[in-house]
Design an enzyme around this catalytic site. Structure first.
Site, PDB file in Angstrom:
ATOM      1  N   HIS A   1      18.248  54.084  84.040  1.00 53.78           N
ATOM      2  CA  HIS A   1      17.466  53.190  83.163  1.00 53.78           C
ATOM      3  C   HIS A   1      15.986  53.539  83.305  1.00 53.78           C
ATOM      4  O   HIS A   1      15.601  54.670  83.080  1.00 53.78           O
ATOM      5  CB  HIS A   1      17.800  51.739  83.527  1.00 53.78           C
ATOM      6  CG  HIS A   1      17.320  50.681  82.589  1.00 53.78           C
ATOM      7  ND1 HIS A   1      16.757  50.932  81.372  1.00 53.78           N
ATOM      8  CD2 HIS A   1      17.324  49.323  82.722  1.00 53.78           C
ATOM      9  CE1 HIS A   1      16.443  49.788  80.779  1.00 53.78           C
ATOM     10  NE2 HIS A   1      16.767  48.796  81.575  1.00 53.78           N
TER      11      HIS A   1
ATOM     12  N   HIS B   1      21.276  58.405  75.257  1.00 46.82           N
ATOM     13  CA  HIS B   1      20.974  56.977  75.111  1.00 46.82           C
ATOM     14  C   HIS B   1      22.222  56.265  74.605  1.00 46.82           C
ATOM     15  O   HIS B   1      22.997  56.816  73.830  1.00 46.82           O
ATOM     16  CB  HIS B   1      19.832  56.779  74.085  1.00 46.82           C
ATOM     17  CG  HIS B   1      19.137  55.470  74.239  1.00 46.82           C
ATOM     18  ND1 HIS B   1      19.648  54.316  73.715  1.00 46.82           N
ATOM     19  CD2 HIS B   1      18.007  55.127  74.902  1.00 46.82           C
ATOM     20  CE1 HIS B   1      18.837  53.306  74.016  1.00 46.82           C
ATOM     21  NE2 HIS B   1      17.831  53.770  74.730  1.00 46.82           N
TER      22      HIS B   1
ATOM     23  N   ASP C   1      12.066  58.297  78.164  1.00 43.59           N
ATOM     24  CA  ASP C   1      11.649  58.713  79.509  1.00 43.59           C
ATOM     25  C   ASP C   1      11.366  60.204  79.626  1.00 43.59           C
ATOM     26  O   ASP C   1      10.823  60.650  80.631  1.00 43.59           O
ATOM     27  CB  ASP C   1      12.742  58.323  80.517  1.00 43.59           C
ATOM     28  CG  ASP C   1      12.815  56.818  80.684  1.00 43.59           C
ATOM     29  OD1 ASP C   1      13.916  56.253  80.528  1.00 43.59           O
ATOM     30  OD2 ASP C   1      11.762  56.206  80.938  1.00 43.59           O
TER      31      ASP C   1
END
Ligand code: SDX
Length: 429
Positions: free
Chosen positions: A268, A307, A363
């Site tokens: 995450h 994702h 990210d």
């Protein structure tokens, strides 16, 4: 005229049921009427990791994963990143509308004048080892804040909720910066109310011996944009933790500590830190093919890729890539960007990734910017948490005000032993 309903025939009994469809969903509770016999509890829906389960109705964030769409309260993320500020976006998430000029002034004043933390929290942070991971310090300090504001337990009181929302948005940069300064053995730099939200954060992070810290406007704006991009993302893992813990009517500090703990995980919000470590491990363009092989063999993941929702490019990653160029104009180019770009180029044409719909997520590039701005890698998840704070709080408040919501308590499919009698120890084999 086709009806918005589902007709289900239970082949165990031959009985047929009609379940209403609303907003593209059926109510799982409507399955309970489907029973195979009189003592049957009724049908459950089984959905490990909630891959296809809506836990709530929400008006805050809309995502279309196939089309790479992300909107906060209906506003496209690219427009907010271009025209808004993080505090204005935080207001939008929490109140549902963009603020008037006066409302924004009042909001900014309220946040700015809650940035200082109780001196005892400094002692709390000082108690950690010098090399304590700043996310561990941050999670602990957020939970600890609940002991300084006992009135936060009055979650049904709108004024109390508003005060805690101001405090959490205002104090998370202070906690983050203090965790960093403790880590590097620097004296704490206190908030400077003359600076913007992100300018003050950079001040508390990087102020040295200068009398007054002056943030570089490009870097100040870059962090503001990154915080906007991280501000909310509907029912992700950490927001589900915020809603779940908040549903027991725990105070918002305790709920947000749980959310930050969930974010800490490498799958995450901890992924941005792992991306940098991965790029450093790869080290050069020549080593990319070997690393891709290791990914395909399931030995390692391509961190920053993939994702649960986006099966197309994460719209935030595109904006972050643009922001990176502006930051590098100031900081000098981060050599890791070349490895990241080549990794992305290879992955986007390789069937292993294309067939699994693995694209760069939020990210993948954020950490490269943070490192170029001299944030240490282990601060990256903390930066994500600062950005996500208004989203967590907006979702928490929406849950509390939703008349359909109550304490979160999922069911299970029991796979354990049938009933059996206790066996005295002398008779056990
Ligand atoms: C965030 O939910 C949110 O909105 C999160 C977030 C937010 O704003 O709150 O967007 C922020 O958390 C972004 C994600 C950051 N995490 C990472 O970058 C870590 C690496 N990515 C993953 O571990 C993974 O992609 C997830 C966790 C993000 C999503 O996992 P899913 O949806 O459970 O998908 P999966 O693990 O079932 O993977 C499906 C397939 C598998 O292959 P097969 O078993 O079918 O052969 O894709 C493979 C996975 O092995 N796969 C990857 C991969 N991600 C998935 N293979 C290599 N590298 C990867 N990164």
């Amino acid at each position: 005229m086709p009806k918005d309903s589902l007709s289900i025939t239970d082949n165990r009994t031959g009985r047929t049921y009609e379940l209403p469809i609303q907003d593209g969903a059926i109510r799982a509770a409507d399955l309970r009427q489907i029973k195979a016999g009189a003592d049957d509890f009724g049908l459950l829906s089984y959905d490990p990791a909630f891959m296809n389960t809506a836990s709530c109705r929400s008006a805050i964030t809309y995502i279309d994963g196939d089309r790479g769409i992300l909107r906060y309260r209906g506003y496209p993320i690219d427009q907010l990143a271009e025209h808004s500020t993080f505090l204005e976006t935080a207001y939008l998430l929490l109140h549902g509308e963009l603020p008037s000029a006066q409302a924004l002034d009042d909001w900014e004043y309220g946040v700015t004048h809650h940035t200082i933390i109780h001196e005892n929290i400094k002692k709390f942070i000082d108690g950690f080892h010098y090399d304590a991971h700043p996310m561990g310090v941050f999670v602990s300090a957020v939970a600890g804040l609940s002991t300084f504001y006992p009135e936060a337990k009055r979650i049904e009181d709108e004024t109390s909720r508003k005060n805690q929302i101001f405090r959490l948005i205002a104090k998370t940069p202070t906690l983050a910066a203090f965790a960093y300064r403790h880590r590097v053995g620097m004296p704490y730099a206190y908030p400077d109310n003359d600076l913007s939200y992100t300018g003050n954060f950079l001040n508390m992070m990087f102020k040295a011996t200068e009398v007054k810290y002056a943030p570089h406007p490009v870097l100040e704006r870059a962090i503001d944009v990154l915080f906007i991009l991280h501000a909310d993302h509907e029912q992700n893992c950490s927001t589900s933790a915020m809603r779940g813990v908040g549903s027991s009517h725990a105070d918002p500090y305790s709920a947000m500590a749980a959310a930050a703990a969930a974010l800490y995980g490498p799958l995450h919000g901890g992924a941005n830190e792992q991306v940098l470590r991965m790029l450093r491990e790869i080290g050069s363009l020549a080593n990319i093919p070997a690393y891709i092989q290791r990914v395909k063999q399931g030995e390692v993941k391509l961190m920053g890729f993939g994702h649960r929702i986006y099966k197309n490019y994460d719209p935030r990653a595109k904006i972050i890539k643009l922001t990176a160029d502006q930051v590098f104009d100031v900081t000098g180019k981060n050599p890791l960007i070349d490895i990241a770009l080549e990794l992305e180029r290879i992955a986007l044409q390789d069937d292993y990734f294309v067939s699994r719909k693995l694209y760069p997520n939020v990210d993948f590039y954020s950490g490269i910017i943070y490192e170029a701005m001299r944030f240490p890698v282990d601060m990256f998840p903390v930066l994500f948490a600062i950005g996500r704070t208004p989203g967590w709080l907006a979702q928490w408040q929406e849950m509390l005000l939703d008349k359909e919501q109550k304490i979160a308590r999922p069911r299970q499919v029991y796979t354990g032993s049938p009933v059996r009698d206790y066996v005295p120890i002398e008779k056990r084999t």
